[in-house]
Design an enzyme around this catalytic site. Structure first.
Site, PDB file in Angstrom:
ATOM      1  N   GLU A 162      14.056  53.989  16.271  1.00 17.18           N
ATOM      2  CA  GLU A 162      13.438  52.735  15.832  1.00 17.18           C
ATOM      3  C   GLU A 162      12.473  53.057  14.716  1.00 17.18           C
ATOM      4  O   GLU A 162      11.545  53.845  14.897  1.00 17.18           O
ATOM      5  CB  GLU A 162      12.679  52.080  16.988  1.00 17.18           C
ATOM      6  CG  GLU A 162      13.505  51.043  17.707  1.00 17.18           C
ATOM      7  CD  GLU A 162      12.686  50.235  18.702  1.00 17.18           C
ATOM      8  OE1 GLU A 162      13.314  49.660  19.597  1.00 17.18           O
ATOM      9  OE2 GLU A 162      11.450  50.179  18.584  1.00 17.18           O
TER      10      GLU A 162
ATOM     11  N   ASP B 173       0.663  44.541  17.825  1.00 18.27           N
ATOM     12  CA  ASP B 173       0.477  45.967  18.027  1.00 18.27           C
ATOM     13  C   ASP B 173      -0.963  46.327  18.321  1.00 18.27           C
ATOM     14  O   ASP B 173      -1.895  45.711  17.804  1.00 18.27           O
ATOM     15  CB  ASP B 173       0.952  46.731  16.779  1.00 18.27           C
ATOM     16  CG  ASP B 173       2.458  46.788  16.715  1.00 18.27           C
ATOM     17  OD1 ASP B 173       3.054  47.417  17.611  1.00 18.27           O
ATOM     18  OD2 ASP B 173       3.043  46.192  15.796  1.00 18.27           O
TER      19      ASP B 173
END
Lengths: 401, 274
Positions: free
Chosen positions: B49, B60
């Site tokens: 990824e 995040d």
């Protein structure tokens, strides 16, 4: 033109191509829960009665619609009326919305309030209602803004809130919003996120607009009572755009009423150092909604510049983006210097110290009034008082307090 | 068969689970990324990824925010990320690569231009964190047209109706976020994960990756026992961040993190077979 009031957003929170719900999966259910709660209570008589009572007895509404007679004469042209949101409890329009959302939080059984703030006005308004309802309150504020707005930081602490300086990214309002979202996603079961403007994922833009539209409903009734006719133009500053949409919304279907939103022009739009996404940005996706943004060629959000912390935001509410494309409202930018000149003019001529945010609207009104006739009317939203800004103004002018 | 589907078929036949490391492209320097990708594969990664840096990574935690900031110091753009995949593909035509990021850079490039370019350089799947299927029909159509797998997140609070809707829109695999919060947050309740995965498996045959809260061999092995794939992000990215001053050391040391997880996962699956 077909009827605009109550026509949007659609069921998915879209204003044309703008708005919507662009968030990570963990927030989808909480947003749906919020939407359902809001749909339920927005027409609930007991909820509305409590909201109205708080606006009257705690906020001090209705706020006056004041005829700035000396300033109007000085400028020569249209009559200028000021919607005095600066006279609300806590000194700005922000409290209209925090009262509404906090009442909703209470009904949803949430015990903790979080908020983001730029200049600190929304943080103070959130801390205020949290204190009154006995809710825990955490306010996220860019580390830069914590420095710039020390008095408001102390005010929030006095009210019992915890102020968390945000040091990521550009350390301003947009980063505070990111951080509040991160808190919400983590503590979503017991936490209510009070967004301070008409941006963010659905249902926030519509919900905040509805709570703020008391401004326009009052102004509309007041001007009809005083002048017997509708105004020719409405002028309000636009950061995220909550005070502007609050004033504009109840007039949307009055086709003769022009609407002008005023963005933070910073050093001038041509300089690139500004906070005017509607004037000089382009559509993109940030903070849960599609709207006009300040971004670079790669889609990274760029830093904004405005003398006014409350306008220092790279996005704008999606309903404004839609009203711009539709041509129903116009959006212009006023520079820091022009805003400062209007700040001083109103202070000296009318004895009212306006917030620097509101000074942008005043500066635009001062440009517009001389182009209009004496029987025409401009209503300016005086969205906040300027006490919080005196240090900024003094520093800018080389004065040590 | 797509690279992702082929990968899961291969692993299933071997009785193994996929290990999927996440790194932010361009962190701490664009020159590090391609060698790092190869090192991760050698250490036992099955799918990579690759994060597209974004200025406002709302979902995040601090570790990946800082990775974005480091990458953006060098102006790592979506175009650069696509170039990195092209370079990686010159030496590896097997390991699937999933791009993960936020919608705005993709929106600015244009959905069709992005999908065509991503397919051309050898990207296999795309996960846009802030794009739920409700808003995604246009991008999903572009991705499908170019045989890219649209990958979506599922969360602990996704209702059964949403799980169904999301799985219907997804292909390749789905990514279950094992806890409420941002990336890099607290620890992991494996039993709660197992319960939710059972619910998800009732509506889809897609492989399920699990991420958030996996930081070492032990947690990787525990997740591998119930999921089809283990996604490791912040634990790896914080190692990379700590080595930002000595980028030469990054591929080997990041590989060591992945190798440990690989060993723990494989040991677990062997003992599980007994």
């Amino acid at each position: 033109m077909s009827k605009l009031i109550d026509s949007l957003p659609d069921a998915n929170g879209h204003f044309g191509v703008y708005g919507g719900r662009f968030v990570a999966e963990t927030l989808m259910e909480p947003l749906e829960e919020l939407r359902l709660a809001y749909e339920k209570y927005r027409s609930d008589p007991a909820f509305l009665a409590e909201f109205d009572a708080d606006l009257s007895h705690y906020v001090g509404r209705p706020s006056p619609l004041y005829f700035a007679e000396r300033w109007s004469r000085d400028l020569g042209g249209a009559k200028l009326y000021l919607k005095r949101e600066d006279l609300n409890h806590t000194g700005a329009h922000k409290i209209n919305n925090t009262i509404g959302q906090a009442l909703l939080a209470k009904r949803m059984g949430k015990t903790r309030i979080i908020a983001e703030t730029g200049a600190g006005q929304h943080g103070v308004a959130s801390a205020t209602v949290a204190a009154r309802l006995g809710l825990e309150c955490v306010v996220y504020m860019g580390a830069e803004d914590v420095q710039r707005q020390a008095a408001n930081v102390f005010r929030m602490k006095l009210l019992g809130a915890r102020v968390v300086p945000v040091t990521s990214g550009s350390k301003t309002l947009k980063d505070a919003l990111n951080e509040a979202m991160r808190d919400w996603v983590t503590n979503v079961d017991h936490t209510f996120y009070i967004i301070g403007t008409v941006a963010g994922p659905h249902p926030y833009p519509a919900m905040v607009r509805d709570f703020q539209s008391i401004i326009g409903r009052e102004a509309r009734a007041q001007i009809l009572a005083i002048e017997g006719k509708l105004p020719d133009a409405l002028v309000a500053c636009v950061g995220g755009g909550s005070n502007a949409i609050g004033l504009f919304y109840p007039f949307l279907d009055d086709e003769s009423v022009r609407m002008i939103g005023v963005e933070g022009g910073g050093d001038g739009v041509a300089s690139g150092r500004h906070a005017a996404p509607l004037t000089a940005g382009r559509p993109g996706v940030l903070h849960g909604n599609r709207t006009y943004l300040m971004e670079d060629a790669d889609g990274q959000i760029i830093e904004t510049h405005s003398i006014s912390a409350g306008l220092d935001y790279p996005g704008v509410g999606p309903e404004h983006a839609w009203l711009k494309d539709l041509g129903r409202a116009q959006y212009v930018a006023i520079t820091d210097d022009e805003a400062l000149a209007a700040f001083h003019a109103l202070t000296r001529i009318e004895g009212i110290i306006p917030a620097l945010e509101s000074s942008h609207a005043l500066a635009q009104a001062a440009k517009l009034a001389p182009t209009m006739s004496e029987d025409q009317i401009i209503v300016v939203n005086l969205s906040g008082r300027g006490d919080k800004d005196i240090h900024t103004v003094a520093a800018r002018e080389g004065i040590t307090l | 068969m797509s690279r992702i589907a082929a990968c899961f078929t291969r692993l299933r036949a071997a009785g193994r689970k996929a290990l999927i490391p996440f790194v932010t492209a361009g962190d701490p320097h664009p020159a590090v990324t391609v060698p790092l990708m190869h090192a991760l594969v050698e250490a036992g990664a099955d799918i990579l990824e690759l994060g597209i840096p974004f200025s406002d990574p709302m979902a995040d935690g601090p570790v990946i925010q800082q990775a974005c900031e480091r990458a953006l110091l060098h102006h790592t753009s979506l175009r650069h990320v696509l170039e990195m995949v092209r370079e990686f593909r010159a030496d590896n035509d097997i390991t699937p690569v999933v791009l993960m990021g936020y919608l705005n850079p993709v929106e600015v490039m244009g959905y069709e231009i992005f999908a065509r370019a991503a397919a051309a350089v050898g990207v296999d799947g795309v996960l846009t964190v802030d794009l739920p299927p409700e808003e995604g029909s246009e991008l999903i159509a572009c991705l499908r047209e170019h045989r890219l797998d649209p990958i979506f997140l599922l969360a602990p609070n996704s209702t059964p109706a949403r799980v169904k809707k999301i799985c219907a829109a997804a292909s390749g695999f789905v990514y279950y976020v094992s806890l409420k919060g941002v990336t890099g947050a607290a620890s992991l309740d494996t039993e709660a994960v197992a319960r939710k995965l059972k619910e998800i498996r009732a509506v889809t045959d897609l492989p399920i990756g699990v991420g958030f809260g996996i930081r070492d061999g032990d947690s990787a092995a525990r997740v591998a026992a119930v999921a089809d794939a283990v996604v490791v992000g912040s634990a790896l990215v914080s190692k990379i961040g700590a080595l930002a001053g000595t980028p030469d050391k990054i591929p080997a040391q990041a590989a060591a993190v992945i190798a440990e997880m690989r060993r723990a996962m494989d040991h677990q699956s062997v003992s599980g077979d007994r």
